[in-house]
Every structure is written in structure tokens, then in C-alpha cells.
Design a protein around this motif. Structure first.
Motif, PDB file in Angstrom:
ATOM      1  N   ALA B   3       0.859  -1.300   0.021  1.00  0.00           N
ATOM      2  CA  ALA B   3       0.105  -0.094  -0.126  1.00  0.00           C
ATOM      3  C   ALA B   3       0.885   1.213  -0.010  1.00  0.00           C
ATOM      4  CB  ALA B   3      -0.786   0.059   1.451  1.00  0.00           C
ATOM      5  N   ASP B   4       2.116   1.099   0.684  1.00  0.00           N
ATOM      6  CA  ASP B   4       3.003   2.317   0.635  1.00  0.00           C
ATOM      7  C   ASP B   4       3.837   2.556  -0.578  1.00  0.00           C
ATOM      8  OD1 ASP B   4       2.373   2.488   3.206  1.00  0.00           O
ATOM      9  OD2 ASP B   4       3.909   1.378   3.874  1.00  0.00           O
ATOM     10  N   ILE B   5       3.740   1.690  -1.540  1.00  0.00           N
ATOM     11  CA  ILE B   5       4.368   2.047  -2.806  1.00  0.00           C
ATOM     12  C   ILE B   5       3.824   2.765  -3.746  1.00  0.00           C
ATOM     13  CG2 ILE B   5       5.906   0.734  -4.541  1.00  0.00           C
ATOM     14  CD1 ILE B   5       6.214  -1.472  -2.875  1.00  0.00           C
ATOM     15  N   GLN B   6       4.294   3.656  -4.351  1.00  0.00           N
ATOM     16  CA  GLN B   6       3.534   4.730  -5.275  1.00  0.00           C
ATOM     17  C   GLN B   6       4.286   4.396  -6.581  1.00  0.00           C
ATOM     18  OE1 GLN B   6       2.947   8.723  -4.095  1.00  0.00           O
ATOM     19  NE2 GLN B   6       2.512   8.226  -1.866  1.00  0.00           N
ATOM     20  N   PHE B   7       3.472   4.358  -7.716  1.00  0.00           N
ATOM     21  CA  PHE B   7       4.199   4.376  -9.087  1.00  0.00           C
ATOM     22  C   PHE B   7       3.998   5.752  -9.933  1.00  0.00           C
ATOM     23  CE2 PHE B   7       6.005   0.310  -9.062  1.00  0.00           C
ATOM     24  CZ  PHE B   7       5.211  -0.541  -7.929  1.00  0.00           C
ATOM     25  N   THR B   8       3.317   6.714  -9.249  1.00  0.00           N
ATOM     26  CA  THR B   8       3.234   8.038  -9.860  1.00  0.00           C
ATOM     27  C   THR B   8       4.661   8.838  -9.549  1.00  0.00           C
ATOM     28  OG1 THR B   8       1.187   7.890  -8.950  1.00  0.00           O
ATOM     29  CG2 THR B   8       1.737   9.896 -10.264  1.00  0.00           C
ATOM     30  N   LEU B   9       4.934   9.156 -10.743  1.00  0.00           N
ATOM     31  CA  LEU B   9       6.356   9.750 -10.754  1.00  0.00           C
ATOM     32  C   LEU B   9       6.305  11.190 -10.726  1.00  0.00           C
ATOM     33  CD1 LEU B   9       8.575   7.781 -13.499  1.00  0.00           C
ATOM     34  CD2 LEU B   9       8.571   7.392 -10.998  1.00  0.00           C
ATOM     35  N   LEU B  15      12.966  13.372 -13.874  1.00  0.00           N
ATOM     36  CA  LEU B  15      14.375  14.082 -14.510  1.00  0.00           C
ATOM     37  C   LEU B  15      15.377  13.143 -14.055  1.00  0.00           C
ATOM     38  CD1 LEU B  15      15.449  16.700 -15.326  1.00  0.00           C
ATOM     39  CD2 LEU B  15      15.888  17.291 -13.063  1.00  0.00           C
ATOM     40  N   LEU B  16      15.264  12.554 -12.612  1.00  0.00           N
ATOM     41  CA  LEU B  16      16.530  11.573 -12.250  1.00  0.00           C
ATOM     42  C   LEU B  16      16.568  10.439 -13.171  1.00  0.00           C
ATOM     43  CD1 LEU B  16      16.268  12.124  -8.598  1.00  0.00           C
ATOM     44  CD2 LEU B  16      18.138  12.809  -9.994  1.00  0.00           C
ATOM     45  N   LEU B  20      19.554   9.043 -15.402  1.00  0.00           N
ATOM     46  CA  LEU B  20      19.890   7.719 -15.247  1.00  0.00           C
ATOM     47  C   LEU B  20      20.077   6.979 -16.878  1.00  0.00           C
ATOM     48  CD1 LEU B  20      18.807   6.841 -11.956  1.00  0.00           C
ATOM     49  CD2 LEU B  20      21.235   6.660 -12.553  1.00  0.00           C
ATOM     50  N   LEU B  21      18.748   7.074 -17.334  1.00  0.00           N
ATOM     51  CA  LEU B  21      18.870   6.562 -18.371  1.00  0.00           C
ATOM     52  C   LEU B  21      19.785   6.920 -19.616  1.00  0.00           C
ATOM     53  CD1 LEU B  21      14.993   6.271 -19.253  1.00  0.00           C
ATOM     54  CD2 LEU B  21      16.617   4.237 -19.432  1.00  0.00           C
ATOM     55  N   VAL B  22      19.987   8.354 -19.481  1.00  0.00           N
ATOM     56  CA  VAL B  22      21.053   8.817 -20.558  1.00  0.00           C
ATOM     57  C   VAL B  22      22.537   8.166 -20.130  1.00  0.00           C
ATOM     58  CG1 VAL B  22      22.384  10.997 -20.899  1.00  0.00           C
ATOM     59  CG2 VAL B  22      19.974  10.989 -20.856  1.00  0.00           C
ATOM     60  N   VAL B  23      22.605   8.009 -18.734  1.00  0.00           N
ATOM     61  CA  VAL B  23      24.106   7.161 -18.414  1.00  0.00           C
ATOM     62  C   VAL B  23      23.991   5.716 -19.032  1.00  0.00           C
ATOM     63  CG1 VAL B  23      24.988   6.592 -16.247  1.00  0.00           C
ATOM     64  CG2 VAL B  23      24.059   8.747 -16.253  1.00  0.00           C
ATOM     65  N   ALA B  24      22.764   5.199 -18.803  1.00  0.00           N
ATOM     66  CA  ALA B  24      22.817   3.846 -19.515  1.00  0.00           C
ATOM     67  C   ALA B  24      23.051   3.795 -20.660  1.00  0.00           C
ATOM     68  CB  ALA B  24      21.443   3.288 -19.071  1.00  0.00           C
ATOM     69  N   VAL B  25      22.605   4.662 -21.732  1.00  0.00           N
ATOM     70  CA  VAL B  25      22.804   4.802 -23.129  1.00  0.00           C
ATOM     71  C   VAL B  25      24.340   5.000 -23.413  1.00  0.00           C
ATOM     72  CG1 VAL B  25      22.418   5.799 -25.211  1.00  0.00           C
ATOM     73  CG2 VAL B  25      20.496   5.274 -23.692  1.00  0.00           C
ATOM     74  N   ALA B  26      24.719   6.120 -22.559  1.00  0.00           N
ATOM     75  CA  ALA B  26      26.183   6.391 -22.761  1.00  0.00           C
ATOM     76  C   ALA B  26      27.125   5.073 -22.332  1.00  0.00           C
ATOM     77  CB  ALA B  26      26.661   7.683 -21.904  1.00  0.00           C
ATOM     78  N   PHE B  46      19.509   0.306 -13.772  1.00  0.00           N
ATOM     79  CA  PHE B  46      18.258  -0.217 -13.534  1.00  0.00           C
ATOM     80  C   PHE B  46      17.827  -0.080 -11.959  1.00  0.00           C
ATOM     81  CE2 PHE B  46      15.480  -3.847 -12.464  1.00  0.00           C
ATOM     82  CZ  PHE B  46      14.286  -3.504 -13.141  1.00  0.00           C
ATOM     83  N   THR B  47      18.895  -0.414 -11.218  1.00  0.00           N
ATOM     84  CA  THR B  47      18.530  -0.262  -9.646  1.00  0.00           C
ATOM     85  C   THR B  47      18.259   1.283  -9.239  1.00  0.00           C
ATOM     86  OG1 THR B  47      20.108  -1.972  -9.210  1.00  0.00           O
ATOM     87  CG2 THR B  47      19.551  -0.807  -7.203  1.00  0.00           C
ATOM     88  N   GLY B  48      19.040   1.904  -9.796  1.00  0.00           N
ATOM     89  CA  GLY B  48      18.888   3.360  -9.529  1.00  0.00           C
ATOM     90  C   GLY B  48      17.569   3.866  -9.785  1.00  0.00           C
ATOM     91  N   ILE B  49      17.130   3.609 -11.232  1.00  0.00           N
ATOM     92  CA  ILE B  49      15.806   4.130 -11.541  1.00  0.00           C
ATOM     93  C   ILE B  49      14.701   3.293 -10.587  1.00  0.00           C
ATOM     94  CG2 ILE B  49      14.163   3.898 -13.483  1.00  0.00           C
ATOM     95  CD1 ILE B  49      16.146   4.047 -15.501  1.00  0.00           C
ATOM     96  N   LEU B  50      14.803   2.190 -10.315  1.00  0.00           N
ATOM     97  CA  LEU B  50      14.073   1.653  -9.381  1.00  0.00           C
ATOM     98  C   LEU B  50      13.856   2.273  -7.976  1.00  0.00           C
ATOM     99  CD1 LEU B  50      12.157  -1.040  -9.939  1.00  0.00           C
ATOM    100  CD2 LEU B  50      13.846  -2.273  -8.562  1.00  0.00           C
ATOM    101  N   PHE B  51      15.089   2.900  -7.418  1.00  0.00           N
ATOM    102  CA  PHE B  51      15.135   3.364  -6.274  1.00  0.00           C
ATOM    103  C   PHE B  51      14.597   4.897  -6.277  1.00  0.00           C
ATOM    104  CE2 PHE B  51      18.908   1.011  -3.771  1.00  0.00           C
ATOM    105  CZ  PHE B  51      18.035  -0.154  -4.063  1.00  0.00           C
ATOM    106  N   VAL B  52      14.530   5.447  -7.325  1.00  0.00           N
ATOM    107  CA  VAL B  52      14.083   7.033  -7.771  1.00  0.00           C
ATOM    108  C   VAL B  52      12.622   6.765  -7.951  1.00  0.00           C
ATOM    109  CG1 VAL B  52      13.870   8.837  -9.345  1.00  0.00           C
ATOM    110  CG2 VAL B  52      16.221   7.937  -8.688  1.00  0.00           C
ATOM    111  N   ALA B  53      12.226   5.740  -8.559  1.00  0.00           N
ATOM    112  CA  ALA B  53      10.717   5.627  -8.737  1.00  0.00           C
ATOM    113  C   ALA B  53       9.975   4.969  -7.601  1.00  0.00           C
ATOM    114  CB  ALA B  53      10.433   4.681 -10.141  1.00  0.00           C
ATOM    115  N   VAL B  54      10.702   4.284  -6.898  1.00  0.00           N
ATOM    116  CA  VAL B  54       9.817   3.717  -5.679  1.00  0.00           C
ATOM    117  C   VAL B  54      10.977   3.944  -4.357  1.00  0.00           C
ATOM    118  CG1 VAL B  54       8.558   1.614  -4.520  1.00  0.00           C
ATOM    119  CG2 VAL B  54       9.456   1.949  -7.274  1.00  0.00           C
TER     120      VAL B  54
END
Lengths: 226, 122
Positions: B3-9, B15-16, B20-26, B46-54
Motif C-alpha cells: 500500500a505504501d509503494i507509489q508508481f506515480t512519478l 528528471l532523475l 540515469l537512462l542517459v547514463v545507461a545509453v552512454a 536499473f537499480t537506480g531508476i527503481l530506487f528513484v521511482a519507488v
């Protein structure tokens, strides 16, 4: 058949003394001067002397220069190789004495030591003597070879040792690396007394205690992390 | 817990994540022919995006692993990754050092100048 003796002299910015050092060796040996990217007049200083002149395009360090000289000597068919410092610290008269011992005792390597005769010992500046004693203990622990003098650059080796020893340590830690390899390869060795001449010039050019710490770190990395 | 986990960014999360995606592509472009490095960087991103999103995720993980706060977990992971990276880069540097030494050595032997060898004994 006469044995081919090659004197390998690694040199970095020793233009002021290199001529004198080479002249002191006489003309009975093949001399290989490895210029480790000197920025002074080393090449001009030896232009008319009977030497093989090899030059590193980039400064790699004394260990790398020695290995270059050893590779060259091997390719030329050397039977015996002598490591000799460019700054004139070593005594040319020791060369034949060491070679004779190498031959008669059927050894692979003869290593110079400043700690076997009182007159050689007292010639070492006090601080350097202390550093060398500490280095001896640390070197012994790391290499398993307990010598009286851990970092003496004067060495003589036969063809077997020349073929077997491969220095990977480019800088000053090669001295410990050689000992490690002597032990690992089971080469027969002995230490012999040698006199080092400490001039003002050689002391200014020589290693300082910071350099000794650096060497220890290099030896440690070389042993455990290569 | 769910219930605590939100998926709305939020904008900053977007931005973050984009950064991170730019870093991934680079990193994908940078590490050509290095699958292991690519997978390592993609894993980090991927871990970074996951931690930022959740943001609550590292908190739960930290509690589960017993390392205190979520920020502590992120710090430990980054610190370990940093050390690993230094070790890998240092190893590569040593390899390049060996190659460079070989090239310079071969060149110097090949270009050996015979000075006045007339006096040399035969």
C-alpha cells in the motif's frame, strides 16, 4: 670459446657521468646502454663510445630498462649479463671477480652486497644504512630470500638466469622482483661483497625514503595483485 | 507494505530517471565489446531508476538486510561499486602498462644504434 659478457646499464638523465662510467669499464665487454627517455645529452655524450645504444621513447623506469637490455643481450647471444649503474657508483673491478665466482661455483646469479665487509658498510650514509636494514627485513618476509643487502643494483647472471628472469616491475621494485624470481625459479645464487662509491652526485640522484615506501607498496602489489 | 509503494512519478523523479537512462545509453556506447561492463552498468542504472521511482524500496530493503536507513544501503552499495570499479580500472591500467612496455621495448631493440663499436672486441 670466449664467453660473451654484456654489461647492461640503465640510464636516465645521466649525461654528466655516463661517459666516465662507460670509459671506466674498459673495452673487454659488450656494453648495452638503455637510455630510459632521458631529456639531457646522454646520446651525444656516448656518440663516439663503443656501446649499443637503446632508447625508450617514454620513461618506463629502471626495471623496464634492465629488462630491455637483458632481452637485447639475450638476442645477441650473451653468456653472462652484468647489471651496472649509470651513475658510477659501482666498481668495475668487481665485474671479473663476480664472473669468476659465477663460473667456478657454477652459479646462476651473483648478487652484490654492501653489508659483507666492514669497509663497504661504513661507506654507506647512516640514514641509508638504516633504510636498507629495514628493507632487508621486509624484503625477506615478502620474497623469502634473506640477503644481507636487499637493494643492490650490481648483479651478474649466467645465460640460464637471463633466459628465466622476466621483470614485470618497471620501476625500482624490480630489485625485489628479481629476488622473488630467483627463489621461485630455483636459481643458484650467492652474495659477494661489493663497494659502492657514494658521491654527492649519486646521493642527490639516489632514492629518498619516500621512494623506499613506494617500492614497498609496489612489491606488495606485484606479489599479491598482479 | 504494498500500500505504501507509489508508481506515480513526480517531476524530479522523472528528471532523475531520465538522467540515469542517459547514463545507461552512454555506458552502452562507451563499453563496446564489453558485455560484462555493459551488464554491470545496466544493473546499476536499473537499480537506480527503481530506487528513484519507488523511494520506499531501499528503506524496506535496508530494514530487511539490517543496515539501518535506506540511504545507508544506497551508500554501501555505491561505495562497494566504487571500489570494484577502481579495482577493475586499475587492472586494466596494469594490462595497458604491460602492452605499452612491450611496444616501447621492441621498438628500442629494433632501433638499436650501434655507436662506435670499432673498439669492441670480437
Amino acid at each position: 670459446m670466449t664467453e660473451q659478457v654484456y654489461i647492461v646499464i640503465p640510464s636516465y638523465n645521466e649525461g654528466n657521468v655516463i661517459r666516465q662510467t662507460i670509459n671506466s669499464l674498459g673495452s673487454q665487454y659488450h656494453i648495452v646502454l638503455v637510455d630510459d627517455a632521458s631529456t639531457d645529452e646522454t646520446a651525444n655524450a656516448v656518440r663516439d663510445l663503443p656501446v649499443y645504444y637503446l632508447r625508450h621513447e617514454i620513461n618506463l623506469g629502471q626495471g623496464a630498462a634492465l629488462q630491455t637490455g637483458m632481452d637485447f643481450a639475450r638476442q645477441q647471444g650473451a653468456d653472462i649479463v652484468v647489471h651496472f649503474d649509470a651513475d658510477g657508483q659501482h666498481n668495475p673491478a668487481d665485474i671479473d671477480r663476480f664472473i669468476e665466482t659465477l663460473r667456478t661455483q657454477k652459479l646462476d646469479v651473483v648478487l652484490g652486497s654492501r653489508f659483507l665487509r666492514r669497509e663497504d658498510l661504513i661507506a654507506i650514509p647512516r640514514l641509508r644504512r638504516l633504510l636498507l636494514r629495514v628493507a632487508r627485513v621486509i624484503n625477506g618476509l615478502l620474497t623469502g630470500l634473506w640477503l644481507s643487502d636487499a637493494h643492490n643494483g650490481f648483479r651478474v647472471m649466467n645465460r640460464r638466469a637471463l633466459n628465466a628472469i622476466q621483470l614485470k616491475e618497471n620501476r625500482m621494485a624490480h630489485a625485489s622482483e628479481i629476488l622473488m624470481q630467483i627463489r621461485r625459479l630455483g636459481l643458484k645464487y650467492v652474495e659477494m661483497p661489493t663497494h659502492i662509491i657514494y658521491t654527492d652526485y649519486s646521493q642527490v640522484k639516489g632514492q629518498r625514503w619516500q621512494g623506499a615506501v613506494d617500492i614497498l607498496i609496489d612489491v606488495f602489489i606485484n606479489k599479491y595483485f598482479r | 507494505m504494498n500500500a505504501d509503494i507509489q508508481f506515480t512519478l513526480t517531476p524530479i523523479q522523472l528528471l532523475l530517471s531520465a538522467l540515469l537512462l542517459v547514463v545507461a545509453v552512454a555506458s552502452l556506447r562507451l563499453f563496446r565489446n564489453r558485455l560484462l561492463y555493459r551488464l554491470f552498468f545496466i544493473g546499476i542504472v536499473f537499480t537506480g531508476i527503481l530506487f528513484v521511482a519507488v523511494p520506499i524500496l531501499p528503506v524496506y530493503l535496508a530494514i530487511m538486510l539490517g543496515v539501518g536507513r535506506g540511504v545507508d544501503l544506497v551508500f554501501y552499495l555505491l561505495f562497494t561499486g566504487f571500489l570494484l570499479l577502481i579495482a577493475v580500472l586499475y587492472r586494466r591500467l596494469l594490462q595497458h602498462d604491460v602492452i605499452l612496455t612491450q611496444i616501447i621495448r621492441q621498438n628500442s631493440i629494433k632501433n638499436c644504434r650501434i655507436m662506435n663499436l670499432l673498439e669492441k672486441p670480437t
